[in-house]
Design a protein around this motif. Structure first.
Motif, PDB file in Angstrom:
ATOM      1  N   ALA A   1      35.370  31.338  43.259  1.00 24.42           N
ATOM      2  CA  ALA A   1      34.558  30.304  43.640  1.00 24.42           C
ATOM      3  C   ALA A   1      34.080  29.378  44.681  1.00 24.42           C
ATOM      4  O   ALA A   1      33.742  28.783  44.697  1.00 24.42           O
ATOM      5  N   ALA A   2      34.971  30.213  45.807  1.00 23.94           N
ATOM      6  CA  ALA A   2      34.508  29.414  47.091  1.00 23.94           C
ATOM      7  C   ALA A   2      32.967  30.418  47.970  1.00 23.94           C
ATOM      8  O   ALA A   2      32.114  29.888  48.794  1.00 23.94           O
ATOM      9  N   GLY A   3      32.379  31.638  46.490  1.00 28.96           N
ATOM     10  CA  GLY A   3      31.527  31.977  47.089  1.00 28.96           C
ATOM     11  C   GLY A   3      30.731  33.101  47.870  1.00 28.96           C
ATOM     12  O   GLY A   3      29.970  33.148  48.919  1.00 28.96           O
ATOM     13  N   ILE A   4      32.047  34.081  47.403  1.00 28.89           N
ATOM     14  CA  ILE A   4      32.076  34.864  48.555  1.00 28.89           C
ATOM     15  C   ILE A   4      30.243  36.086  47.660  1.00 28.89           C
ATOM     16  O   ILE A   4      30.363  36.246  46.111  1.00 28.89           O
ATOM     17  N   ASP A   5      30.472  37.325  49.098  1.00 29.51           N
ATOM     18  CA  ASP A   5      29.301  38.099  48.177  1.00 29.51           C
ATOM     19  C   ASP A   5      30.032  39.351  47.265  1.00 29.51           C
ATOM     20  O   ASP A   5      29.336  40.146  47.114  1.00 29.51           O
ATOM     21  N   LEU A   6      31.124  39.166  47.767  1.00 30.75           N
ATOM     22  CA  LEU A   6      31.949  40.923  47.930  1.00 30.75           C
ATOM     23  C   LEU A   6      33.524  40.438  48.227  1.00 30.75           C
ATOM     24  O   LEU A   6      34.171  39.333  48.857  1.00 30.75           O
ATOM     25  N   LEU A   7      34.178  41.028  47.385  1.00 32.31           N
ATOM     26  CA  LEU A   7      35.456  41.143  47.323  1.00 32.31           C
ATOM     27  C   LEU A   7      36.742  42.781  46.915  1.00 32.31           C
ATOM     28  O   LEU A   7      35.897  43.509  46.761  1.00 32.31           O
ATOM     29  N   VAL A   8      37.048  42.680  48.044  1.00 31.08           N
ATOM     30  CA  VAL A   8      38.066  43.669  48.222  1.00 31.08           C
ATOM     31  C   VAL A   8      39.396  43.377  48.085  1.00 31.08           C
ATOM     32  O   VAL A   8      40.362  41.728  48.494  1.00 31.08           O
ATOM     33  N   VAL A   9      39.548  44.461  47.203  1.00 30.57           N
ATOM     34  CA  VAL A   9      41.401  43.487  47.130  1.00 30.57           C
ATOM     35  C   VAL A   9      42.059  45.071  47.103  1.00 30.57           C
ATOM     36  O   VAL A   9      41.958  46.185  46.033  1.00 30.57           O
ATOM     37  N   ALA A  10      43.223  45.036  47.250  1.00 24.96           N
ATOM     38  CA  ALA A  10      44.030  46.160  46.748  1.00 24.96           C
ATOM     39  C   ALA A  10      45.496  45.594  45.484  1.00 24.96           C
ATOM     40  O   ALA A  10      45.911  44.988  45.568  1.00 24.96           O
ATOM     41  N   PRO A  11      45.069  45.856  44.295  1.00 24.37           N
ATOM     42  CA  PRO A  11      45.918  45.442  43.420  1.00 24.37           C
ATOM     43  C   PRO A  11      47.195  45.669  43.473  1.00 24.37           C
ATOM     44  O   PRO A  11      47.415  46.315  44.202  1.00 24.37           O
ATOM     45  N   THR A  12      47.780  44.617  43.175  1.00 21.67           N
ATOM     46  CA  THR A  12      50.087  44.556  43.025  1.00 21.67           C
ATOM     47  C   THR A  12      50.562  45.430  41.981  1.00 21.67           C
ATOM     48  O   THR A  12      51.445  45.831  42.255  1.00 21.67           O
ATOM     49  N   GLU A  13      49.190  45.035  40.462  1.00 20.48           N
ATOM     50  CA  GLU A  13      49.787  45.837  39.861  1.00 20.48           C
ATOM     51  C   GLU A  13      48.496  46.360  38.861  1.00 20.48           C
ATOM     52  O   GLU A  13      47.560  46.043  38.959  1.00 20.48           O
ATOM     53  N   SER A  14      48.464  48.138  38.727  1.00 17.72           N
ATOM     54  CA  SER A  14      46.990  48.177  37.985  1.00 17.72           C
ATOM     55  C   SER A  14      46.446  47.409  37.157  1.00 17.72           C
ATOM     56  O   SER A  14      45.493  47.064  37.020  1.00 17.72           O
ATOM     57  N   ALA A  15      47.334  47.511  36.120  1.00 14.93           N
ATOM     58  CA  ALA A  15      47.099  46.733  34.064  1.00 14.93           C
ATOM     59  C   ALA A  15      46.192  44.876  34.733  1.00 14.93           C
ATOM     60  O   ALA A  15      45.990  44.807  34.345  1.00 14.93           O
ATOM     61  N   PRO A  16      47.646  44.217  34.700  1.00 19.39           N
ATOM     62  CA  PRO A  16      47.492  43.109  35.273  1.00 19.39           C
ATOM     63  C   PRO A  16      46.270  42.404  36.273  1.00 19.39           C
ATOM     64  O   PRO A  16      45.612  40.947  35.213  1.00 19.39           O
ATOM     65  N   ILE A  17      45.543  43.022  36.902  1.00 18.47           N
ATOM     66  CA  ILE A  17      45.051  42.748  37.789  1.00 18.47           C
ATOM     67  C   ILE A  17      43.192  42.973  37.182  1.00 18.47           C
ATOM     68  O   ILE A  17      42.469  42.228  37.480  1.00 18.47           O
ATOM     69  N   ALA A  18      43.557  44.042  36.132  1.00 13.26           N
ATOM     70  CA  ALA A  18      41.668  44.955  35.368  1.00 13.26           C
ATOM     71  C   ALA A  18      41.155  42.966  34.632  1.00 13.26           C
ATOM     72  O   ALA A  18      40.266  42.878  34.608  1.00 13.26           O
ATOM     73  N   PRO A  19      41.526  42.240  34.337  1.00 13.12           N
ATOM     74  CA  PRO A  19      40.833  41.344  33.769  1.00 13.12           C
ATOM     75  C   PRO A  19      40.794  40.519  34.636  1.00 13.12           C
ATOM     76  O   PRO A  19      39.128  40.019  34.706  1.00 13.12           O
ATOM     77  N   ALA A  20      41.176  40.194  36.125  1.00 12.66           N
ATOM     78  CA  ALA A  20      40.349  39.173  36.942  1.00 12.66           C
ATOM     79  C   ALA A  20      39.007  39.999  37.692  1.00 12.66           C
ATOM     80  O   ALA A  20      38.462  39.185  37.567  1.00 12.66           O
ATOM     81  N   ILE A  21      39.506  41.371  37.637  1.00 14.86           N
ATOM     82  CA  ILE A  21      38.690  42.029  37.896  1.00 14.86           C
ATOM     83  C   ILE A  21      36.899  41.983  37.486  1.00 14.86           C
ATOM     84  O   ILE A  21      36.015  42.122  37.637  1.00 14.86           O
ATOM     85  N   ALA A  22      37.222  41.872  35.722  1.00 15.81           N
ATOM     86  CA  ALA A  22      36.114  42.221  35.081  1.00 15.81           C
ATOM     87  C   ALA A  22      35.395  40.906  34.924  1.00 15.81           C
ATOM     88  O   ALA A  22      34.263  40.291  35.041  1.00 15.81           O
ATOM     89  N   ARG A  23      36.228  39.228  35.540  1.00 10.98           N
ATOM     90  CA  ARG A  23      35.397  38.323  35.554  1.00 10.98           C
ATOM     91  C   ARG A  23      34.983  38.588  37.132  1.00 10.98           C
ATOM     92  O   ARG A  23      33.714  37.671  37.480  1.00 10.98           O
ATOM     93  N   VAL A  24      35.523  39.087  37.893  1.00 10.33           N
ATOM     94  CA  VAL A  24      35.016  39.318  38.852  1.00 10.33           C
ATOM     95  C   VAL A  24      33.233  39.910  39.429  1.00 10.33           C
ATOM     96  O   VAL A  24      31.891  39.731  39.340  1.00 10.33           O
ATOM     97  N   ARG A  25      33.264  40.677  38.279  1.00  8.44           N
ATOM     98  CA  ARG A  25      31.811  41.376  38.095  1.00  8.44           C
ATOM     99  C   ARG A  25      31.611  40.785  37.436  1.00  8.44           C
ATOM    100  O   ARG A  25      29.933  41.231  37.549  1.00  8.44           O
ATOM    101  N   ALA A  26      31.368  40.712  36.067  1.00 14.59           N
ATOM    102  CA  ALA A  26      30.480  39.521  35.202  1.00 14.59           C
ATOM    103  C   ALA A  26      29.343  38.861  36.235  1.00 14.59           C
ATOM    104  O   ALA A  26      28.625  38.306  35.553  1.00 14.59           O
ATOM    105  N   LYS A  27      30.762  37.775  37.019  1.00 13.78           N
ATOM    106  CA  LYS A  27      29.303  37.246  38.009  1.00 13.78           C
ATOM    107  C   LYS A  27      28.339  37.775  39.061  1.00 13.78           C
ATOM    108  O   LYS A  27      27.644  37.520  39.638  1.00 13.78           O
ATOM    109  N   GLY A  28      28.394  39.668  38.738  1.00  8.66           N
ATOM    110  CA  GLY A  28      27.433  39.577  39.617  1.00  8.66           C
ATOM    111  C   GLY A  28      27.993  40.208  41.046  1.00  8.66           C
ATOM    112  O   GLY A  28      27.240  40.746  42.089  1.00  8.66           O
TER     113      GLY A  28
END
Length: 523
Positions: free
Chosen positions: A87-114
């Motif tokens: 929402a703050a308008g980043i150009d790229l996200l770098v992420v080290a997930p806390t857990e593999s499965a629960p974070i996946a939907p949040a990553i999908a939302r980021v990718r959906a925004k290009g």
């Protein structure tokens, strides 16, 4: 009338020149690439990565701005932080997930925004990511496993039983734990002369202490204990020391930080560690390659190494030197920020001066031309009859001109236009409050005013500069959210437009005399 007509035409030309000059100046502004970082946890290893990424912001040919959020091992918090960074308008996200499965939907939302996504150190359960960078965890586990097997062979010469090798894993819901166990177990295959046991922990020193203590209490004192990080290794050592068998237990770990694993080897509380590389500067380089369309590898594995009593001293010296150099780099970065700010201000002043000089020269030329045209018109008027001449020169005509030239002074009290302006400004600020990169030029453009006009108008009505007013409104909104929601301080800081929770807390204390958490405790 003829003079006014000429001046209006030339004024129009002047405005065109000024606008063209401003646009040309703006087109030269360097692009700033905003890189959001979502850290899963804290600790020396991750803090080292953070310092390296911050130090690399001005290391390459492009201007990068790194914004870091820490989830402190809370998956829900990390999901909210990822959404806030987007929402703050980043150009790229770098992420080290806390857990593999629960974070996946949040990553999908980021990718959906290009928005491109880089996984570092860890991965989520999704194949929809742009790149990965981090240590090879399978290779790390395999290397430590082979070293443990060799160490066990040496110990077997002095033991009356099979060497007991205990692996204490981290939380198996995370990809590093799964991969480190996979590599270590592979090294243990076929080692029939060893007694190999694997137990699951949770990345903490206490979990390793509990599991090793259970083994010792059951009469199965391990000869070698492999923990998935050096922090867990301290728990294993504590359990062995309580049982007074610390001299016979060889403890192995992973991370190899100068003030943790390597220092533990020098102190004699840990036998060996695997240096798990950080390379924060390479993360920033990969992000910039992606953002600028340069070639890049999707999978980027970083190589580590074993540190043992034989090479611990030299490795520690080199590691401390690298840390010292990185701290110097961060200091240079901070100074560069100040220099760049000064340079930009001087650059804008220079451009403004050049434009002002150009406009002044153009105005003089146009005024001269208007003067010539006016003199010509005067000569034509001299041929008019006396009645017309008297009409334009008599006292009543001059009085009419004075009325037009002398405007009434503005009122000191707020009028309806001031109230309307205040309401529009309030709406504009609230609409853009969450943007940490909001500039007064952007706010002025939305209000239809220049930066100087906006400053004067706001100062006249509120007694504050636009920057001071924006900061005050952000803190007021944060004060309300702290009392009426359950959002974390970090979430509220991002929501009201602060880059870091630490800076938000500092500003909040200056405004209200207390920290955000103190206010929440009172509520």
């Amino acid at each position: 009338m003829e003079y006014t007509k000429h001046m209006s035409k030339y004024t129009y030309y002047i405005i065109l020149v000024v606008v063209a000059s401003v646009l040309a100046s703006c087109s030269e502004t360097e692009k700033v690439y905003r890189i959001g970082v979502s850290q899963c946890a804290s600790g020396q290893w991750r803090e080292k990565v953070n310092r390296e990424m911050l130090g690399a912001q001005h290391l390459y040919d492009y201007n990068a701005r790194v914004m870091i959020a820490n989830a402190n091992d809370d998956t829900d918090t990390q999901i909210r932080q990822i959404d806030s960074l987007c929402a703050a308008g980043i150009d790229l996200l770098v992420v080290a997930p806390t857990e593999s499965a629960p974070i996946a939907p949040a990553i999908a939302r980021v990718r959906a925004k290009g928005i491109p996504v880089i996984f570092f150190d860890r991965k989520a359960e999704t194949s929809d990511y742009t790149a990965f960078i981090g240590g090879d965890n399978v290779e790390a586990g395999l290397t430590v496993g082979r070293y443990a097997a060799t160490l066990a062979d040496e110990m077997a010469l002095h033991l009356s039983h099979k060497p007991r090798v205990v692996e204490v894993t981290a939380a198996m819901s995370t990809s590093p734990a799964q991969e480190r166990h996979k590599g270590f177990a592979q090294a243990m295959q076929g080692q029939t002369h060893l007694d190999y046991v694997c137990m699951e922990g949770d990345w903490t020193s206490d979990s390793a202490y509990r599991l090793v203590h259970q083994q010792i209490a059951a009469g199965q004192v391990p000869d070698i204990v492999f923990c998935h990080n050096d922090g867990m290794a301290t728990g294993a050592y504590r359990a062995a020391k309580e049982a007074k068998c610390e001299q016979q237990v060889k403890i192995l770990g992973i991370d190899g930080m100068p003030d943790e694993g390597i220092a533990y080897i020098q102190q004699g509380t840990q036998w060996a560690t695997y240096v798990y590389p950080t390379k924060g500067e390479e993360i920033v380089q990969l992000a910039l390659d992606i953002l600028t369309g340069q070639p890049y590898e999707r999978e980027n594995k970083l190589q580590g190494m074993m540190v043992t009593p034989e090479n611990a001293e030299l490795t520690a010296m080199n590691s401390h030197e690298l840390v010292r150099q990185n701290e110097h780099l961060i200091t240079i970065h901070d100074k560069l920020e100040n220099y760049f700010g000064l340079y930009n201000a001087q650059h804008k002043m220079l451009i403004g001066s050049m434009i002002a000089i150009g406009v002044l020269i153009l105005a003089v030329i146009m005024a001269w031309r208007a003067y010539v045209q006016t003199r010509k018109a005067i000569r034509q008027r001299q041929s008019m009859n006396e009645e017309q001449t008297l009409f334009y020169t008599n006292p009543s005509r001059r009085r009419l001109q004075e009325i037009f030239d002398n405007h009434a002074e503005s009122e000191t009290q707020f009028n309806s236009q001031d109230m309307l302006f205040a309401e529009q400004l309030n709406e504009a600020i609230r609409r853009n409050m969450s943007n940490p990169n909001l500039k007064m030029d952007d706010l002025g453009e939305e209000m239809g005013l220049s930066r100087v006009q906006l400053y004067r108008k706001v100062k006249a009505i509120t007694g504050q500069s636009p920057v001071e007013l924006l900061r005050q409104m952000r803190l007021q909104q944060a004060y309300m959210l702290l009392g009426s929601t359950t959002k974390t301080v970090a979430e509220i800081a991002f929501e009201v437009g602060f880059n870091t929770p630490g800076y938000f807390s500092k500003c909040f204390r200056e405004q209200y005399g207390k920290l955000p958490m103190d206010l929440r405790s009172e509520n």
